[in-house]
Design a protein around this motif. Structure first.
Motif, mmCIF file in Angstrom:
data_model
loop_
_atom_site.group_PDB
_atom_site.id
_atom_site.type_symbol
_atom_site.label_atom_id
_atom_site.label_comp_id
_atom_site.label_asym_id
_atom_site.label_seq_id
_atom_site.Cartn_x
_atom_site.Cartn_y
_atom_site.Cartn_z
ATOM 1 N N THR A 1 -100.712 -33.737 -37.173
ATOM 2 C CA THR A 1 -99.280 -33.444 -37.233
ATOM 3 C C THR A 1 -99.104 -32.010 -37.708
ATOM 4 O O THR A 1 -100.046 -31.380 -38.207
ATOM 5 C CB THR A 1 -98.556 -34.393 -38.197
ATOM 6 O OG1 THR A 1 -98.855 -34.013 -39.548
ATOM 7 C CG2 THR A 1 -98.973 -35.843 -37.966
ATOM 8 N N GLN B 1 -94.548 -36.880 -32.900
ATOM 9 C CA GLN B 1 -94.423 -35.980 -31.759
ATOM 10 C C GLN B 1 -92.994 -35.538 -31.469
ATOM 11 O O GLN B 1 -92.779 -34.397 -31.032
ATOM 12 C CB GLN B 1 -95.070 -36.599 -30.516
ATOM 13 C CG GLN B 1 -94.586 -37.975 -30.113
ATOM 14 C CD GLN B 1 -95.410 -39.097 -30.696
ATOM 15 O OE1 GLN B 1 -95.738 -39.086 -31.872
ATOM 16 N NE2 GLN B 1 -95.736 -40.085 -29.863
ATOM 17 N N SER C 1 -98.323 -34.495 -31.099
ATOM 18 C CA SER C 1 -98.713 -34.734 -32.485
ATOM 19 C C SER C 1 -98.945 -36.219 -32.729
ATOM 20 O O SER C 1 -98.353 -37.074 -32.059
ATOM 21 C CB SER C 1 -97.621 -34.233 -33.436
ATOM 22 O OG SER C 1 -97.519 -32.824 -33.394
ATOM 23 N N ARG C 2 -99.774 -36.529 -33.694
ATOM 24 C CA ARG C 2 -100.155 -37.919 -33.972
ATOM 25 C C ARG C 2 -99.082 -38.623 -34.795
ATOM 26 O O ARG C 2 -99.036 -38.524 -36.006
ATOM 27 C CB ARG C 2 -101.495 -37.940 -34.720
ATOM 28 C CG ARG C 2 -102.027 -39.326 -35.066
ATOM 29 C CD ARG C 2 -103.451 -39.229 -35.612
ATOM 30 N NE ARG C 2 -103.525 -38.267 -36.697
ATOM 31 C CZ ARG C 2 -103.332 -38.563 -37.978
ATOM 32 N NH1 ARG C 2 -103.021 -39.785 -38.341
ATOM 33 N NH2 ARG C 2 -103.453 -37.629 -38.903
ATOM 34 N N ARG D 1 -109.541 -34.930 -33.161
ATOM 35 C CA ARG D 1 -108.341 -35.768 -33.206
ATOM 36 C C ARG D 1 -107.103 -34.893 -33.277
ATOM 37 O O ARG D 1 -107.142 -33.758 -33.752
ATOM 38 C CB ARG D 1 -108.367 -36.709 -34.410
ATOM 39 C CG ARG D 1 -108.435 -36.014 -35.744
ATOM 40 C CD ARG D 1 -108.294 -36.988 -36.898
ATOM 41 N NE ARG D 1 -108.383 -36.280 -38.177
ATOM 42 C CZ ARG D 1 -107.878 -36.721 -39.314
ATOM 43 N NH1 ARG D 1 -107.223 -37.876 -39.350
ATOM 44 N NH2 ARG D 1 -108.009 -36.038 -40.431
ATOM 45 N N HIS D 2 -106.001 -35.452 -32.808
ATOM 46 C CA HIS D 2 -104.707 -34.793 -32.903
ATOM 47 C C HIS D 2 -104.170 -34.951 -34.319
ATOM 48 O O HIS D 2 -104.368 -35.985 -34.967
ATOM 49 C CB HIS D 2 -103.728 -35.401 -31.895
ATOM 50 C CG HIS D 2 -104.001 -35.004 -30.484
ATOM 51 N ND1 HIS D 2 -103.055 -34.413 -29.675
ATOM 52 C CD2 HIS D 2 -105.114 -35.101 -29.726
ATOM 53 C CE1 HIS D 2 -103.570 -34.166 -28.483
ATOM 54 N NE2 HIS D 2 -104.818 -34.587 -28.496
#
Length: 290
Positions: free
Chosen positions: A237, A271, A267-268, A234-235
């Motif tokens: 931050t 961004q 970024s989750r 998963r992405h």
């Protein structure tokens, strides 16, 4: 600032909506207010923007000094064993390119395909053929000004190593690599760590694709959590601990080689804010003032 990379978000972050904004047409002014200069329209679940609205988005982008790009649908399958799926994928690329053209963008990002259950070399050769036919389809539709950007991918069962993307881009000069450093970090299980690791990618682009695409390549960046079994999970931050990659190294190499890529932060949920951080890191390394 001269010779400055472009920095911006992939779509709209949580703070965009928390501030009361709702429509993609409002995005260029929002990202410009943060000092950013790029924005990638997200068509991962389908290109749903009309030609009229795409033109309106492009107008707002030009007014705010924002460079646009488009992410093509995730369900594109360039290496499918099913010919109909490959042909449909070319159609989705044409639709994405038309949207990009309508909004004044010149780049669309496309996933390379899966190699799960297939011989990897067969999958790569099949993807190359589909990309070649996609370029021909854009020419036939009067969209030869739109660059397709094959993207490096984060899961181990996906096509999209740096070498595979570069090989695909060798098919035509209008194919520009989308180097997703987070994906490469994940698929190498954190192996993209030292300046030598990153520099090998920079040198491969320059040596195999020439200086023009080297100086102006497309890029995605975020921190990514991975698993040893599958790669990308998963992405994250920039505030999430424990995972990379390190943008400071990327910034140093861009300055060293004079590269001015388009950096899109994925970024989750943060961004745009993290894209601001990327720009600050670059400016600090370059000794520039924002």
């Amino acid at each position: 600032m001269n010779n400055m990379p472009f920095f911006g978000p992939a779509g709209n972050e949580d703070s965009f909506f928390e501030a009361g904004f709702k429509d993609v047409i409002e995005a260029p002014a929002y990202v410009a207010s943060l000092g950013l200069t790029a924005y990638e329209y997200q068509g991962g679940h389908g290109i749903r923007i009309t030609s009229k609205k795409a033109a309106e988005l492009g107008k707002k982008a030009r007014e705010n000094g924002i460079r646009l790009s488009v992410h093509a649908p995730y369900y594109i399958s360039m290496s499918s064993a099913d010919e109909e799926k490959r042909n449909n994928s070319i159609g989705y690329i044409v639709r994405s390119a038309q949207a990009a053209h309508d909004m004044g963008a010149d780049r669309i990002v496309v996933h390379c395909g899966s190699c799960s259950g297939k011989d990897r070399q067969w999958a790569l050769e099949t993807a190359k053929d589909t990309f070649k036919r996609a370029v021909e389809a854009l020419d036939a539709q009067g969209l030869s000004d739109i660059h397709i950007c094959p993207e490096t991918m984060g899961k181990l069962n996906q096509l999209g190593t740096a070498d595979e993307v570069i090989e695909i881009c060798n098919l035509d000069e209008r194919l520009i690599p989308c180097i997703d450093f987070g994906h490469l970090y994940a698929r190498t299980l954190g192996g993209l760590a030292t300046i030598e690791d990153f520099e090998a990618i920079f040198k491969a682009i320059k040596d195999k694709l020439g200086t023009e695409r080297f100086y102006t390549f497309h890029s995605h960046f975020s921190h990514i959590e991975y698993t040893e079994k599958g790669g990308e999970k998963r992405h994250l931050t920039f505030n999430d601990p424990g995972y990379g990659p390190d943008f400071e190294i990327v910034a140093e190499l861009c300055i060293k080689y004079g590269c001015t890529p388009v950096f899109i932060c994925e970024s989750r949920g943060t961004q745009a804010q993290d894209a601001v951080t990327m720009k600050k890191i670059y400016c600090e390394k370059a000794g520039e003032v924002i």
